[in-house]
Design an enzyme around this catalytic site. Structure first.
Site, PDB file in Angstrom:
ATOM      1  CG  ASN A   9      -2.219   1.443   1.804  1.00  0.00           C
ATOM      2  OD1 ASN A   9      -1.740   1.908   0.341  1.00  0.00           O
ATOM      3  ND2 ASN A   9      -2.395   1.639   2.659  1.00  0.00           N
ATOM      4  CE  LYS A  11       0.239   3.445   5.041  1.00  0.00           C
ATOM      5  NZ  LYS A  11      -0.459   3.706   6.546  1.00  0.00           N
ATOM      6  CG  HIS A  94      -5.523   2.217   4.587  1.00  0.00           C
ATOM      7  ND1 HIS A  94      -5.411   2.472   6.257  1.00  0.00           N
ATOM      8  CD2 HIS A  94      -4.844   1.204   4.479  1.00  0.00           C
ATOM      9  CE1 HIS A  94      -4.429   2.775   6.408  1.00  0.00           C
ATOM     10  NE2 HIS A  94      -3.934   1.552   5.882  1.00  0.00           N
ATOM     11  CD  GLU A  96      -3.091   5.789   6.788  1.00  0.00           C
ATOM     12  OE1 GLU A  96      -3.130   5.875   5.582  1.00  0.00           O
ATOM     13  OE2 GLU A  96      -2.257   4.768   7.565  1.00  0.00           O
ATOM     14  CD  GLU A 165      -3.882  -2.880   7.033  1.00  0.00           C
ATOM     15  OE1 GLU A 165      -2.977  -2.648   6.377  1.00  0.00           O
ATOM     16  OE2 GLU A 165      -4.337  -1.200   6.925  1.00  0.00           O
ATOM     17  N   GLY A 171       2.272   1.746  10.710  1.00  0.00           N
ATOM     18  CA  GLY A 171       2.680   2.817  11.012  1.00  0.00           C
ATOM     19  C   GLY A 171       3.462   3.448  11.843  1.00  0.00           C
ATOM     20  CB  SER A 209       4.721  -2.161  12.080  1.00  0.00           C
ATOM     21  OG  SER A 209       4.533  -0.471  12.265  1.00  0.00           O
TER      22      SER A 209
HETATM   23  C1  PEP Z   1      -1.154   0.558   5.886  1.00  0.00           C
HETATM   24  O1  PEP Z   1      -0.859   1.283   4.867  1.00  0.00           O
HETATM   25  O2  PEP Z   1      -1.964  -0.809   5.189  1.00  0.00           O
HETATM   26  C2  PEP Z   1       0.113  -0.177   6.216  1.00  0.00           C
HETATM   27  C3  PEP Z   1      -0.144  -1.011   7.192  1.00  0.00           C
HETATM   28  O3  PEP Z   1       1.198   0.280   6.974  1.00  0.00           O
HETATM   29  P1  PEP Z   1       2.761   0.046   8.007  1.00  0.00           P
HETATM   30  O4  PEP Z   1       2.840  -1.321   7.048  1.00  0.00           O
HETATM   31  O5  PEP Z   1       3.658   1.101   7.184  1.00  0.00           O
HETATM   32  O6  PEP Z   1       2.266  -0.206   9.043  1.00  0.00           O
END
Ligand code: PEP
Length: 248
Positions: A9, A11, A94, A96, A165, A171, A209
């Site tokens: 992803n 982003k 997501h 976000e 998630e 992040g 992460s």
């Molecule tokens: C994501 O954006 O879905 C995500 C898991 O980000 P990160 O791996 O940076 O935590």
């Protein structure tokens, strides 16, 4: 067998030059990769990626889709438009988007419906905040989020991908332990089993992460079918290392 699916992803990162460089490096390292792989890119770069990934073993994904089919919805991108660029996957819900754009469970379910109707696999994200985990609400939250999608898409629910998630892990550098991830994945699998006889076809990805150092132990869990990867997917050596781990 489902086989592993690893999805980057991106982003709101990238540029024409940076994307070309990243994808060139990824494609050069794909010979040993046996798992399914995809990158979900900003919509303005779908055309570029459609062209760069054509004929490759990396599928193209989007990060969002409109709940509307077409019309006066300035700034929106429809599922059929995504389909024009051979988009195979689309992230919906997501955290976000839920957090910064106020997307409700019902909105996320409608987006999944639009994607499915266009022949695009929605990657439905669910996950609890730290406060919800601390309050013992993790299972209730993820089940509520998935229930909305099952309710709206019951007839073809085995065609979705789910991404667990935990919001506190995205992040942040904090990762769910393999046991925490497996526990929630098993809860989600059971919920899917109650909705469809084909729940074993649904890939349930872990995101939060995930990186080259922790991917192996997460991917070793029986219900962890792959990863949705943010930051680490922007570095070709890291993403390739994770793709190779998932290929074992
Ligand atoms: C994501 O954006 O879905 C995500 C898991 O980000 P990160 O791996 O940076 O935590």
């Amino acid at each position: 067998m489902r086989g592993k699916l690893m999805v980057g992803n991106w982003k709101m990162n990238g540029s024409l030059a940076a994307n070309a460089s990243l994808v060139t490096d990824l494609l050069a390292g794909m010979a040993d990769v046996k798992c399914r792989a995809a990158v979900c890119v900003p919509s303005v770069y779908l055309a570029q990626m459609h062209s760069l990934l054509a004929g490759s073993s990396i599928d193209l994904g989007a990060q969002d889709v409109s709940v509307y089919a077409s019309g006066a919805y300035t700034g929106e991108v429809s599922a059929d438009m995504l389909r024009d660029f051979a988009v195979r996957y689309c992230i919906v819900g997501h955290s976000e988007r839920r957090q910064y754009h106020g997307e409700s469970d019902v909105t996320v379910a409608s987006k999944a419906q639009r994607a499915l109707a266009a022949g695009i696999t929605p990657i439905v994200c669910v996950g609890e905040s730290l406060a919800e985990r601390d309050a013992g609400q993790t299972e209730a939250v993820v089940k509520r989020q998935l229930a909305a999608v099952i309710h709206a898409n019951g007839h073809c629910i085995s065609e979705i991908v789910v991404a667990y998630e935990p919001v506190w892990a995205i992040g942040s550098g904090l990762t769910a332990t393999p046991e925490q991830a497996q526990h929630v994945h098993a809860v989600l699998r059971a919920q899917l089993q109650a909705a469809t006889a084909h729940a074993d076809r649904v890939s349930i990805l872990y995101g939060g992460s995930m990186n080259a150092a922790n991917a192996a132990e997460l991917l070793a869990q029986p219900d962890v079918d792959g990863g949705l990867i943010g930051g680490a997917a922007l570095k070709a050596p890291d993403f390739l290392s994770m793709l190779k781990t998932a290929s074992r």
